[in-house]
Design an enzyme around this catalytic site. Sequence first.
Site, PDB file in Angstrom:
ATOM      1  N   ASP A   1     -12.768  13.239  -6.414  1.00 18.69           N
ATOM      2  CA  ASP A   1     -12.587  12.691  -5.065  1.00 18.69           C
ATOM      3  C   ASP A   1     -12.554  13.783  -4.000  1.00 18.69           C
ATOM      4  O   ASP A   1     -13.241  13.688  -2.973  1.00 18.69           O
ATOM      5  CB  ASP A   1     -11.307  11.858  -4.995  1.00 18.69           C
ATOM      6  CG  ASP A   1     -11.435  10.546  -5.764  1.00 18.69           C
ATOM      7  OD1 ASP A   1     -12.533  10.270  -6.288  1.00 18.69           O
ATOM      8  OD2 ASP A   1     -10.447   9.801  -5.846  1.00 18.69           O
TER       9      ASP A   1
ATOM     10  N   ARG B   1       4.734  16.376  -0.520  1.00 16.77           N
ATOM     11  CA  ARG B   1       3.765  16.297   0.571  1.00 16.77           C
ATOM     12  C   ARG B   1       4.094  17.183   1.767  1.00 16.77           C
ATOM     13  O   ARG B   1       3.195  17.786   2.352  1.00 16.77           O
ATOM     14  CB  ARG B   1       3.588  14.841   1.023  1.00 16.77           C
ATOM     15  CG  ARG B   1       3.038  13.909  -0.066  1.00 16.77           C
ATOM     16  CD  ARG B   1       2.069  14.582  -0.986  1.00 16.77           C
ATOM     17  NE  ARG B   1       1.406  13.673  -1.916  1.00 16.77           N
ATOM     18  CZ  ARG B   1       0.974  14.036  -3.098  1.00 16.77           C
ATOM     19  NH1 ARG B   1       1.166  15.288  -3.522  1.00 16.77           N
ATOM     20  NH2 ARG B   1       0.356  13.187  -3.892  1.00 16.77           N
TER      21      ARG B   1
ATOM     22  N   ASP C   1       0.918   8.400   1.106  1.00 16.19           N
ATOM     23  CA  ASP C   1       0.650   9.833   1.250  1.00 16.19           C
ATOM     24  C   ASP C   1      -0.060  10.169   2.554  1.00 16.19           C
ATOM     25  O   ASP C   1       0.187  11.215   3.152  1.00 16.19           O
ATOM     26  CB  ASP C   1      -0.167  10.345   0.066  1.00 16.19           C
ATOM     27  CG  ASP C   1       0.698  10.646  -1.146  1.00 16.19           C
ATOM     28  OD1 ASP C   1       1.926  10.750  -0.970  1.00 16.19           O
ATOM     29  OD2 ASP C   1       0.160  10.772  -2.247  1.00 16.19           O
TER      30      ASP C   1
ATOM     31  N   SER D   1      -4.218   5.999 -12.171  1.00 17.88           N
ATOM     32  CA  SER D   1      -4.221   7.182 -11.323  1.00 17.88           C
ATOM     33  C   SER D   1      -2.946   7.971 -11.548  1.00 17.88           C
ATOM     34  O   SER D   1      -1.858   7.395 -11.650  1.00 17.88           O
ATOM     35  CB  SER D   1      -4.314   6.765  -9.855  1.00 17.88           C
ATOM     36  OG  SER D   1      -4.167   7.881  -9.005  1.00 17.88           O
TER      37      SER D   1
END
Length: 409
Positions: free
Chosen positions: A16, A96, A125, A179
Amino acid sequence: MSAPKKVVLAYSGGLDTSIILKWLQTEYDCEVVTFTADLGQGEELEPARKKAEMLGVSEIFIEDLREEFTRDFVFPMFRANALYEGLYLLGTSIARPLISKRLVEIAAETGADAVSHGATGKGNDQVRFELSAYALNPDIKVIAPWRMWDLTSRTRLLEFAEQHQIPIAKDKRGEAPFSVDANLLHTSSEGKVLEDPADEAPEYVLQRITRPEDAPDAPEMVEITFEQGDAVAVNGETMTPAGILTRLNELGGKHGVGILDLVENRFVGMKSRGVYETPGGTILLEAHRGIEQITLDSGAGHLKDQIMPRYAELIYNGFWFSPEREMLQALIDKSQEHVSGTVRVKLYKGSARTVARWSDHSLYSEAHVTFEEDAGAYDQKDAQGFIQLNALRLKLLAARERRLNLKGG
């Protein structure tokens, strides 16, 4: 938004973000800088460098941030005993702001005018990355390809990859079963086989924790030493913050500790089901609460418990760099001045349970609580007046109720 000239991309080296890298180059005809963070995800990062070089990137940042991540983000969060919705140890959420911080810093170092991430438009996110980036540089441009491009299916992504000669791992040809996001604190698994919360998660979803049923039949003790709220040693051995979390992950994973199957409320409004594995963090939380039990005053401890949900929600929603999170952090850190000592935790088939704790800063007084003679440490007769004073308003309420009932009758 005007077209960027130079973009710093949060780059994993996976399919990705490799597609995003090429898309940025073709869409904006701009220079791309890649940043890959080692947060303890357990993957070899050099392939990301080679892939970025193959895609024409000349400025490549690959950084080991495990110590900074644990010391400056995980440990401050654990001083608060933070749990989102009472259960989730915030493993993805807390990573993050650090990634965003470095994106913004690298943009300044390299003269880039934009940063980019691979978060989708459905998740949390994207919010965390962008709120953090804007808090640190209000003028930074943030590019979120998943909200902009027309590559809206796996088939179209693969076609784009083939068109631009981006290597595709063989297992990416079919639908991925789920995922995964991982760092030193946790592993999270979402999507596909996990999307129906009525179905039990398959055993193969677990990445780093042994099934409790398969864990050793004998329990194991681990002793964790704290100084002012932070763990500093495991079984008497002083370690760095990342070293401590690594060691606790090994112990917890071995004994099946730290598996959470959760349907949570995302900030963007939908519910999401995930399986989280947080072996070391689960032990650390249990031990931290154990040492607070004997070192933290009841008023301070109860106040911490009241503000914890708000603190956890701020982290979950992406407000790490907000003034309110920093204000709460100052209060929490003040509470930890005497949270020092050692806790013994028993690990056994999925559980981590405090069985002993001791500290030079302890507020526990055996003389006051003993069932034996207390040598005058506590006069039990004092309790009578204490009870009468606390009962006064209850008595007045009951008398009023009785009076009104008699009048009505």
